[in-house]
Motif scaffolding. Structure first.
Motif, short mmCIF file in Angstrom:
data_model
loop_
_atom_site.label_atom_id
_atom_site.label_comp_id
_atom_site.label_asym_id
_atom_site.label_seq_id
_atom_site.Cartn_x
_atom_site.Cartn_y
_atom_site.Cartn_z
N ASN A 1 0.86 -1.19 0.00
CA ASN A 1 0.00 0.00 0.00
C ASN A 1 0.89 1.24 0.00
OD1 ASN A 1 -1.71 2.16 0.64
ND2 ASN A 1 -3.05 0.86 1.89
N PRO A 2 0.86 2.05 -1.06
CA PRO A 2 1.78 3.19 -1.15
C PRO A 2 1.52 4.29 -0.14
CG PRO A 2 0.19 3.27 -2.94
CD PRO A 2 -0.01 1.95 -2.25
N SER A 3 0.32 4.31 0.45
CA SER A 3 -0.03 5.38 1.40
C SER A 3 0.08 4.93 2.85
CB SER A 3 -1.46 5.86 1.13
OG SER A 3 -2.40 4.83 1.34
N MET A 4 0.68 3.78 3.09
CA MET A 4 0.74 3.21 4.43
C MET A 4 2.19 2.91 4.78
SD MET A 4 -1.50 -0.05 5.69
CE MET A 4 -1.61 -0.56 7.39
N ARG A 5 2.63 3.25 5.99
CA ARG A 5 3.99 2.96 6.42
C ARG A 5 4.23 1.45 6.40
NH1 ARG A 5 5.74 7.84 8.93
NH2 ARG A 5 3.97 9.13 9.60
N VAL A 6 5.46 1.06 6.03
CA VAL A 6 5.73 -0.36 5.86
C VAL A 6 5.59 -1.11 7.19
CG1 VAL A 6 7.20 -0.01 3.84
CG2 VAL A 6 8.24 -0.03 6.11
N GLY A 7 6.00 -0.49 8.28
CA GLY A 7 5.87 -1.14 9.58
C GLY A 7 4.42 -1.44 9.92
N ASP A 8 3.53 -0.52 9.56
CA ASP A 8 2.11 -0.74 9.82
C ASP A 8 1.55 -1.88 8.97
OD1 ASP A 8 2.13 1.33 11.63
OD2 ASP A 8 1.42 2.83 10.21
N GLN A 9 2.10 -2.05 7.76
CA GLN A 9 1.64 -3.14 6.90
C GLN A 9 2.05 -4.49 7.47
OE1 GLN A 9 1.72 -2.40 2.59
NE2 GLN A 9 2.57 -0.38 3.02
N ILE A 10 3.26 -4.57 8.02
CA ILE A 10 3.69 -5.81 8.67
C ILE A 10 2.88 -6.03 9.95
CG2 ILE A 10 5.64 -7.04 9.69
CD1 ILE A 10 7.48 -5.33 7.92
N ALA A 11 2.64 -4.94 10.70
CA ALA A 11 1.86 -5.04 11.93
C ALA A 11 0.44 -5.54 11.67
CB ALA A 11 1.82 -3.68 12.63
N ASP A 12 -0.17 -5.11 10.57
CA ASP A 12 -1.51 -5.58 10.22
C ASP A 12 -1.53 -7.10 10.06
OD1 ASP A 12 -2.80 -3.21 10.36
OD2 ASP A 12 -3.09 -2.94 8.22
N ALA A 13 -0.47 -7.62 9.39
CA ALA A 13 -0.39 -9.08 9.21
C ALA A 13 -0.26 -9.78 10.55
CB ALA A 13 0.79 -9.42 8.30
N LEU A 14 0.58 -9.25 11.44
CA LEU A 14 0.76 -9.86 12.76
C LEU A 14 -0.55 -9.86 13.56
CD1 LEU A 14 4.22 -8.30 13.69
CD2 LEU A 14 3.77 -10.71 13.23
N THR B 1 -3.55 -9.87 12.32
CA THR B 1 -4.45 -10.83 11.69
C THR B 1 -4.21 -12.24 12.23
OG1 THR B 1 -4.52 -9.54 9.65
CG2 THR B 1 -5.11 -11.86 9.47
N TYR B 2 -2.95 -12.52 12.58
CA TYR B 2 -2.61 -13.85 13.08
C TYR B 2 -2.69 -13.94 14.60
CZ TYR B 2 -0.83 -14.00 8.33
OH TYR B 2 -0.72 -13.92 6.96
N GLY B 3 -3.30 -12.94 15.26
CA GLY B 3 -3.63 -13.05 16.67
C GLY B 3 -2.77 -12.27 17.63
N MET B 4 -1.76 -11.55 17.16
CA MET B 4 -0.91 -10.78 18.06
C MET B 4 -1.56 -9.43 18.33
SD MET B 4 3.18 -10.02 17.59
CE MET B 4 3.51 -11.77 17.32
N LYS B 5 -1.85 -9.12 19.59
CA LYS B 5 -2.64 -7.93 19.91
C LYS B 5 -1.85 -6.85 20.65
CE LYS B 5 -6.33 -9.82 18.18
NZ LYS B 5 -6.85 -9.36 16.86
N GLU B 6 -0.96 -7.25 21.55
CA GLU B 6 -0.27 -6.30 22.42
C GLU B 6 0.67 -5.41 21.60
OE1 GLU B 6 2.98 -5.88 24.11
OE2 GLU B 6 1.90 -4.25 25.13
N THR B 7 0.50 -4.09 21.72
CA THR B 7 1.19 -3.13 20.84
C THR B 7 2.70 -3.27 20.91
OG1 THR B 7 -0.63 -1.55 21.07
CG2 THR B 7 1.49 -0.70 20.29
N ALA B 8 3.25 -3.36 22.11
CA ALA B 8 4.71 -3.45 22.24
C ALA B 8 5.24 -4.73 21.59
CB ALA B 8 5.11 -3.39 23.71
N GLU B 9 4.50 -5.82 21.76
CA GLU B 9 4.91 -7.09 21.16
C GLU B 9 4.87 -7.01 19.63
OE1 GLU B 9 3.81 -11.88 21.32
OE2 GLU B 9 2.40 -10.36 22.09
N VAL B 10 3.82 -6.37 19.11
CA VAL B 10 3.72 -6.19 17.65
C VAL B 10 4.90 -5.39 17.14
CG1 VAL B 10 2.39 -5.08 15.82
CG2 VAL B 10 1.21 -6.43 17.57
N THR B 11 5.22 -4.29 17.81
CA THR B 11 6.33 -3.44 17.37
C THR B 11 7.65 -4.20 17.39
OG1 THR B 11 5.20 -1.46 18.18
CG2 THR B 11 7.58 -1.30 17.81
N ARG B 12 7.90 -4.96 18.48
CA ARG B 12 9.13 -5.74 18.58
C ARG B 12 9.24 -6.73 17.41
NH1 ARG B 12 7.84 -6.09 24.08
NH2 ARG B 12 7.03 -8.21 23.77
#
Length: 565
Positions: free
Chosen positions: A110-123, A125-136
């Motif tokens: 998605n050209p209008s979305m930061r790449v980290g957010d795109q990876i975070a969306d996938a995580l 989707t697979y059940g990872m919810k806690e923000t700090a864990e997603v970022t790590r």
């Protein structure tokens, strides 16, 4: 094979089992395709464009385009027939169980979305919810995929990355679900050899540590030979040969496989000296348009130089908006390109290769330093000089489909430079189009077609014809063959050699493929992080590299032992 894999095999369970697969549109395009994939096994599908590789993985994923459908046969994932599975079930399997690493990152991110957010969306989707864990985990996945300074770069947008870096983002997204089957569709074709090695090493670790299976679609026989356990060769929708890499590549049996192996470029320097015209009297034996503006500007004779291109102490600094950061893309780069020769610029993604091409073409301005094209500064200010410089050098880009207007006929695409520069009469332009089409070995019957009607190799020939029609002195090829299979790549390289020897055209060849450099270039410039680390005649650099970085690039070339026997 690990213990778990042996246990699965003993239970007669394959991760993937394709049997009697036939895919049809209006007519069948796949015919009786069958293979199995065990836990931890690495299987390569190889073959030229149109052989059926991508259609096969489309059938596996249930993502056949348009009217494509499986007309017979089965595709079983761990015993479950995916052909008969409903959409909801297929969606639940994609990503978590079966991951796809696609080839084109710009079409997938998605050209209008930061790449980290795109990876975070996938995580998430697979059940990872806690923000700090997603970022790590975002930072971890980006680092594992070979992206430096991942903590900072996760906030960047796709357009702020090089093509190779964008491909690494796709790989990070694919790995986020920890799948047990990865389908990789040409995942390293846009990557330089060292990053390619890093990504392939990481995939190999997944296979070894987790028993992940890998279905690898590639046109790179070196990668297939070095990185997979089994090779399936596809031709015209059929499997024509299969076996271990040393068998298929070392002693091919089918005539098509023999042609693929023969066409694969070798890292061994075997290129004969080019025959270069001493006096160039127009690229096509004289200019029928007779436009004097080509040779003069404001009544004065055009500048000439012994070198077709001179780059002097070139610096380029990009300032990132809103962050107060500067990125140094070029740091004091200097080199010359000889007239009538091919000079290759190689290096990893982000080394500054494409930045040089953009500055030479006048698409970007240098922060400091100068570029002289035939003795003229490319930062020319007068309109007449800019017009001359635009005709002097013409580009050939990596993706011929995206660089050709899909709505135009081939005749109009090739003729466009003549229209822009107001060269000749309508009749002369038409004659010129047919003349240049002959030079790239394509029939006149193609003139009324559109790009979508042509193969990848034909489209690249059209791109070269368009570049040649205004009779440039210099072709700038930016990864012009990296997306092509080995047979088409061989045809394009032969074409460029013929154009150089017959027409005296000079070439600045931007690439990450050292085998292509060894087979095409007269001189080579090796770049790293915006600086030149080594340069010289290709034979010297390939056979006797002095820089540690060049030695590292050469050592990372895959499959040389299998293909250079």
């Amino acid at each position: 094979m690990n213990e778990q894999a042996n246990a699965d095999r003993a239970g007669d369970e394959f991760v993937l089992e394709v049997s009697g697969l036939e895919v049809s549109y209006e007519t069948p395009v796949l015919h009786d395709v069958g293979f199995t994939l065990e836990p931890g096994e690495r299987l390569a599908l190889v073959g030229q464009s149109g052989s059926g590789k991508s259609t096969t993985i489309g059938a596996v994923l249930g993502l056949l385009p348009g009217a494509g459908h499986v007309s017979s046969g089965s595709v079983k994932y761990r015993g479950e027939d995916l052909v008969r599975a409903d959409r909801q079930r297929l969606q639940s399997l994609r990503g978590r169980s079966i991951a796809l690493v696609p080839q084109d990152p710009m079409a997938s991110l998605n050209p209008s979305m930061r790449v980290g957010d795109q990876i975070a969306d996938a995580l998430r989707t697979y059940g990872m919810k806690e923000t700090a864990e997603v970022t790590r985990n975002v930072v971890r996945l980006m680092t594992e995929a070979g992206i430096p300074d991942a903590e900072a770069r996760r906030r960047s947008y796709p357009h702020e990355f090089s093509g190779g870096m964008r491909q690494r983002i796709l790989i990070a997204i694919a790995l986020s679900g920890e799948p047990d089957l990865i389908i990789a569709d040409e995942p390293t074709s846009a990557l330089d050899v060292t990053v390619q090695k890093q990504i392939l090493d990481h995939l190999a670790d997944l296979v070894a540590e987790r028993g992940t299976s890998l279905l690898f679609v590639t046109h790179d026989l070196g990668v297939a030979g070095e990185r997979t356990d089994t090779i399936l060769v596809m031709h015209e929708g059929r499997v024509v040969e299969r076996g271990a890499p040393e068998q298929v590549l070392g002693d091919p049996q089918h005539e098509y496989t023999k042609a693929l192996v023969k066409a694969a470029p070798s890292i061994v320097f075997e290129r004969p000296a080019a025959t270069v015209a001493e006096v160039r009297q127009g690229a096509f034996g004289g200019d029928p348009t007779n436009d004097a503006g080509r040779e003069e500007s404001s009544g004065e004779a055009a500048a000439t130089s012994a070198n077709v291109l001179e780059v002097n102490d070139l610096h380029k600094v990009y300032r990132l908006r809103g962050r107060g950061r500067e990125v140094y893309a070029l740091k004091g780069v200097s080199f010359t390109a000889k007239r009538g020769k091919t000079t290759a610029v190689i290096g990893e993604s982000g080394s500054g290769k494409s930045t040089i091409a953009k500055i030479v073409l006048g698409l970007e301005k240098a922060t400091s330093g100068e570029v002289l094209a035939d003795g003229r500064n490319v930062d020319a200010t007068s309109r007449a000089e800019r017009s001359i410089l635009r005709r002097f050098s013409q580009p050939v880009f990596q993706d011929p489909f995206s660089s050709l207007n899909p709505m135009w006929s081939i005749e109009r695409i090739i003729r466009e430079p003549l229209d822009v520069f107001a060269i000749g009469t309508r009749r002369q332009r038409t004659a010129k189009v047919r003349e240049v089409l002959d030079h790239v070995a394509l029939p006149e019957s193609m003139l009324e077609r559109r790009p979508a009607d042509l193969s990848g190799g034909q489209r690249q020939r059209i791109a070269i014809a368009r570049a040649l029609i205004s009779e440039p002195e210099l072709l700038i090829c930016d990864e012009a063959v990296s997306a092509l299979d080995v047979l088409v790549q061989e045809q394009i390289l032969d074409l460029l050699r013929d154009l150089q020897s017959g027409l005296g055209v000079s070439c600045l060849f931007i690439t990450h493929d050292l085998a292509v450099v060894a087979n095409l270039a007269d001189d080579v410039v090796v770049m790293k992080s915006g600086e030149i680390v080594e340069s010289g005649p290709t034979r010297d650099v390939i056979d006797r590299p002095s820089a540690v970085y060049t030695q590292k690039l050469l050592a990372a070339v895959p499959g040389s032992g299998l293909l250079n026997v």
